[in-house]
Design an enzyme around this catalytic site. Structure first.
Site: not given
Length: 188
Positions: A14, A19, A60, A62
């Site tokens: 990632y 993001h 993560y 969220n």
């Protein structure tokens, strides 16, 4: 004491995704100040410096509010002394802006922060990741920046890092007036 936290997802897969603009900003601040995130606690990594803490959740996106709430509680940092850097779909690549309060605009990491603190009183630096074109939001935010986009992202991250550091030591309105005027106009 202030807390500067960048939102993103942990893991190399990632690292350069849209993001992870918040994580990339924290990396840039570390580079500028020659700081390394050398502490790990509360499911995140951080460094305590003179007058501020620099941090990344290891959860993560969220769930990132859980880490931010835990570290802020431990160090007795009020929401108004938290600076959150994160990706924003409503800005083009190369744009960024400082904001205080407001809604989450559907950003799950910001929603979680607002829920944990029962407040939206923290300062935000929104980093443009481009407008989604023809794919799901999830696929878009988890996609990598192109080489050309990354050049522009690097430029704006320099300014984002300077703005975050400036927010630690200066009045938010002063920093907003200087930073927002310079950075919201830029479009790739």
């Amino acid at each position: 004491m202030k807390l500067i936290v960048g939102l993103g997802n942990p893991g190399n897969e990632y690292r350069f995704t849209r993001h992870n603009a918040g994580f990339l900003a924290i990396d840039k601040i570390c580079e500028k100040l020659n700081i390394s995130l050398n502490k790990e606690k509360f499911n995140g990594e951080f460094a305590v410096s003179d007058g501020f803490i620099l941090a990344k959740p290891l959860t993560y996106m969220n769930k990132s509010g859980d880490f931010v709430y835990s570290i802020a509680s431990f160090y007795k940092i009020n929401p108004s002394d938290i600076i959150v850097i994160y990706d924003d779909l409503s800005f083009s690549i190369g744009q960024a802006a400082i904001k205080i309060g407001g809604s989450s605009a559907g950003h799950k990491g910001i929603e979680r922060l607002m829920s944990k603190f029962s407040s939206n009183d923290f300062k935000r630096i929104r980093v443009g990741i481009g407008v989604n074109s023809g794919t799901t939001i999830k696929d878009y935010v988890l996609s990598l920046f192109t080489k050309d986009e990354m050049i522009v992202v690097e430029e704006v991250l320099e300014k984002v890092a300077d703005a975050a550091i400036s927010l630690v030591y200066n009045d938010v309105n002063f920093v907003m007036n200087k930073f927002n005027t310079d950075n919201k106009k830029r479009v790739i």
